[in-house]
Design a protein around this motif. Structure first.
Motif, PDB file in Angstrom:
ATOM      1  N   VAL A   1     -80.772 122.588  13.194  1.00  0.00           N
ATOM      2  CA  VAL A   1     -79.552 123.372  13.168  1.00  0.00           C
ATOM      3  C   VAL A   1     -79.904 124.855  13.314  1.00  0.00           C
ATOM      4  O   VAL A   1     -80.839 125.349  12.686  1.00  0.00           O
ATOM      5  CB  VAL A   1     -78.792 123.139  11.850  1.00  0.00           C
ATOM      6  N   LEU A   2     -79.160 125.565  14.148  1.00  0.00           N
ATOM      7  CA  LEU A   2     -79.294 127.013  14.234  1.00  0.00           C
ATOM      8  C   LEU A   2     -78.382 127.602  13.159  1.00  0.00           C
ATOM      9  O   LEU A   2     -77.165 127.675  13.325  1.00  0.00           O
ATOM     10  CB  LEU A   2     -78.916 127.501  15.628  1.00  0.00           C
TER      11      LEU A   2
ATOM     12  N   ASN B   1     -76.395 117.171  12.473  1.00  0.00           N
ATOM     13  CA  ASN B   1     -75.480 118.078  11.794  1.00  0.00           C
ATOM     14  C   ASN B   1     -74.797 118.996  12.808  1.00  0.00           C
ATOM     15  O   ASN B   1     -74.851 118.746  14.008  1.00  0.00           O
ATOM     16  CB  ASN B   1     -76.274 118.889  10.755  1.00  0.00           C
ATOM     17  N   PRO B   2     -74.147 120.080  12.371  1.00  0.00           N
ATOM     18  CA  PRO B   2     -73.646 121.047  13.352  1.00  0.00           C
ATOM     19  C   PRO B   2     -74.796 121.669  14.149  1.00  0.00           C
ATOM     20  O   PRO B   2     -75.865 121.936  13.593  1.00  0.00           O
ATOM     21  CB  PRO B   2     -72.957 122.104  12.476  1.00  0.00           C
ATOM     22  N   ALA B   3     -74.576 121.912  15.415  1.00  0.00           N
ATOM     23  CA  ALA B   3     -75.605 122.566  16.227  1.00  0.00           C
ATOM     24  C   ALA B   3     -75.791 124.009  15.780  1.00  0.00           C
ATOM     25  O   ALA B   3     -76.912 124.463  15.534  1.00  0.00           O
ATOM     26  CB  ALA B   3     -75.222 122.499  17.702  1.00  0.00           C
ATOM     27  N   LEU B   4     -74.683 124.746  15.679  1.00  0.00           N
ATOM     28  CA  LEU B   4     -74.691 126.136  15.230  1.00  0.00           C
ATOM     29  C   LEU B   4     -73.830 126.226  13.980  1.00  0.00           C
ATOM     30  O   LEU B   4     -72.684 125.766  13.982  1.00  0.00           O
ATOM     31  CB  LEU B   4     -74.137 127.056  16.323  1.00  0.00           C
ATOM     32  N   TYR B   5     -74.376 126.839  12.915  1.00  0.00           N
ATOM     33  CA  TYR B   5     -73.711 126.811  11.617  1.00  0.00           C
ATOM     34  C   TYR B   5     -73.660 128.218  11.041  1.00  0.00           C
ATOM     35  O   TYR B   5     -74.682 128.786  10.654  1.00  0.00           O
ATOM     36  CB  TYR B   5     -74.487 125.880  10.685  1.00  0.00           C
ATOM     37  N   PHE B   6     -72.451 128.809  11.008  1.00  0.00           N
ATOM     38  CA  PHE B   6     -72.226 130.077  10.318  1.00  0.00           C
ATOM     39  C   PHE B   6     -71.839 129.766   8.872  1.00  0.00           C
ATOM     40  O   PHE B   6     -70.800 129.144   8.633  1.00  0.00           O
ATOM     41  CB  PHE B   6     -71.097 130.867  10.980  1.00  0.00           C
ATOM     42  N   ILE B   7     -72.653 130.214   7.921  1.00  0.00           N
ATOM     43  CA  ILE B   7     -72.414 129.906   6.513  1.00  0.00           C
ATOM     44  C   ILE B   7     -72.357 131.211   5.721  1.00  0.00           C
ATOM     45  O   ILE B   7     -73.297 132.011   5.755  1.00  0.00           O
ATOM     46  CB  ILE B   7     -73.539 129.024   5.934  1.00  0.00           C
ATOM     47  N   ASN B   8     -71.247 131.426   5.022  1.00  0.00           N
ATOM     48  CA  ASN B   8     -71.121 132.608   4.161  1.00  0.00           C
ATOM     49  C   ASN B   8     -71.553 133.875   4.894  1.00  0.00           C
ATOM     50  O   ASN B   8     -72.331 134.675   4.385  1.00  0.00           O
ATOM     51  CB  ASN B   8     -71.940 132.428   2.873  1.00  0.00           C
ATOM     52  N   SER B   9     -71.040 134.053   6.087  1.00  0.00           N
ATOM     53  CA  SER B   9     -71.454 135.164   6.956  1.00  0.00           C
ATOM     54  C   SER B   9     -70.234 135.875   7.520  1.00  0.00           C
ATOM     55  O   SER B   9     -69.132 135.313   7.578  1.00  0.00           O
ATOM     56  CB  SER B   9     -72.335 134.648   8.097  1.00  0.00           C
ATOM     57  N   SER B  10     -70.438 137.121   7.937  1.00  0.00           N
ATOM     58  CA  SER B  10     -69.340 137.928   8.462  1.00  0.00           C
ATOM     59  C   SER B  10     -69.807 138.767   9.646  1.00  0.00           C
ATOM     60  O   SER B  10     -71.000 139.039   9.805  1.00  0.00           O
ATOM     61  CB  SER B  10     -68.785 138.847   7.367  1.00  0.00           C
ATOM     62  N   ASN B  11     -68.815 139.132  10.478  1.00  0.00           N
ATOM     63  CA  ASN B  11     -69.068 140.015  11.623  1.00  0.00           C
ATOM     64  C   ASN B  11     -70.135 139.450  12.559  1.00  0.00           C
ATOM     65  O   ASN B  11     -71.011 140.170  13.040  1.00  0.00           O
ATOM     66  CB  ASN B  11     -69.470 141.412  11.140  1.00  0.00           C
TER      67      ASN B  11
END
Length: 218
Positions: free
Chosen positions: A58-59, A87-97
Motif C-alpha cells: 500500500v502507498l 488493501n487500498p492501493a493508495l491510502y490517505f490516513i489522518n492527513s490534510s492538504n
C-alpha cells in the motif's frame, strides 16, 4: 530561499525503469521504487510518465500534510501504479492538504479500493483538503466479496475534491463517501460499476452505485 529552488529541493522523482546505482531521487538519477525513501510533509513525489510501478505494498500517506503525487516526463501517457495487493492501493490516513494528480492506478481481483481517504472520528480530526484529479482508476474486486471493491472509498473528510477522473471495472461503488462534508465531485466518468451484478443479480449482494453518499455529507 527562492520558491522555485525550494520546490525543486522538496521534489522526489521516481522512474521504475531506472537501474542505475546510488539512486538519490533527483531528476537525473530518480528512485525506482517508493520503498527507497520515506514520505515527508510538504514534498512532491513525481512518477515518470509512461512507466509502470508494480507493487503489492500500500502507498500510505499517513499523518502527513502537504504531500503531492504528480508526474514528470515528456510523454503524454500517464504513469501507472499497478497494485497487486489486498488493501487500498493508495491510502490517505489522518492527513490534510494532500493530492494526487494525473496517475493511472489499476488494482486486481484482491484490491479493496484504488484510493481510500480516512480521517478521525470527529470533524476536527477529519482529513482536510484531499484532492484527487485527472486520474484513471480501475479494477478493484476484493476477491468477489460484497464488503469491498471500490474505486474511491472515503470516510470522515472535509473539503474532499474528486475532479476529472475516470473510474471503471469496480465490484461495488465507483465512489463511496461517508461523513464527507463540503465535498465536490465533478467532470468524472464512471462506468462498468457494480460488477458483482454479473455474478449475482440479487440486490442484497450486488448493490453498488456509481456514487454513494452515506452518513453526514454535503
Amino acid at each position: 530561499v527562492d520558491t522555485q529552488v525550494q520546490d525543486e529541493i522538496n521534489t522526489i522523482y521516481i522512474d521504475p525503469t531506472n537501474k542505475n546505482n546510488n539512486r538519490n531521487g533527483n531528476i537525473n538519477n530518480p528512485y525506482n521504487s517508493f520503498s527507497e525513501f520515506t514520505i515527508q510533509n510538504n514534498y512532491t513525489y513525481k512518477l515518470k510518465n509512461s512507466t509502470t510501478y508494480i507493487s503489492s505494498d500500500v502507498l500510505r500517506i499517513d499523518n502527513k500534510n502537504g504531500v503531492k503525487l504528480s508526474t514528470y516526463g515528456n510523454s503524454e501517457m500517464k504513469p501507472k501504479f499497478q497494485f497487486n495487493g489486498y488493501n487500498p492501493a493508495l491510502y490517505f490516513i489522518n492527513s490534510s492538504n494532500c493530492e494526487i494528480d494525473g496517475w493511472e492506478i489499476s488494482g486486481s481481483n484482491a484490491a479493496r479500493s484504488l484510493i481510500t481517504s480516512t480521517g478521525g472520528s470527529t470533524e476536527s480530526t477529519y482529513n482536510k483538503n484531499i484532492l484527487i484529479k485527472n486520474c484513471i482508476l480501475h479494477t478493484a474486486y476484493y476477491n468477489g466479496t460484497k464488503s469491498g471493491g471500490f474505486g474511491i472509498e472515503t470516510y470522515n473528510n472535509d473539503n474532499l475534491k474528486i475532479l476529472n477522473c475516470e473510474i471503471f471495472n469496480i465490484a461495488v461503488d465507483g465512489i463511496y463517501a461517508r461523513n464527507c462534508i463540503n465535498t465536490e465531485i465533478g467532470n468524472c466518468n464512471l462506468h462498468n460499476i457494480n460488477q458483482l451484478y454479473e455474478t449475482n443479480k440479487d440486490q442484497t449482494w450486488s448493490s453498488g452505485d456509481g456514487i454513494q453518499l452515506d452518513g453526514q455529507w454535503d
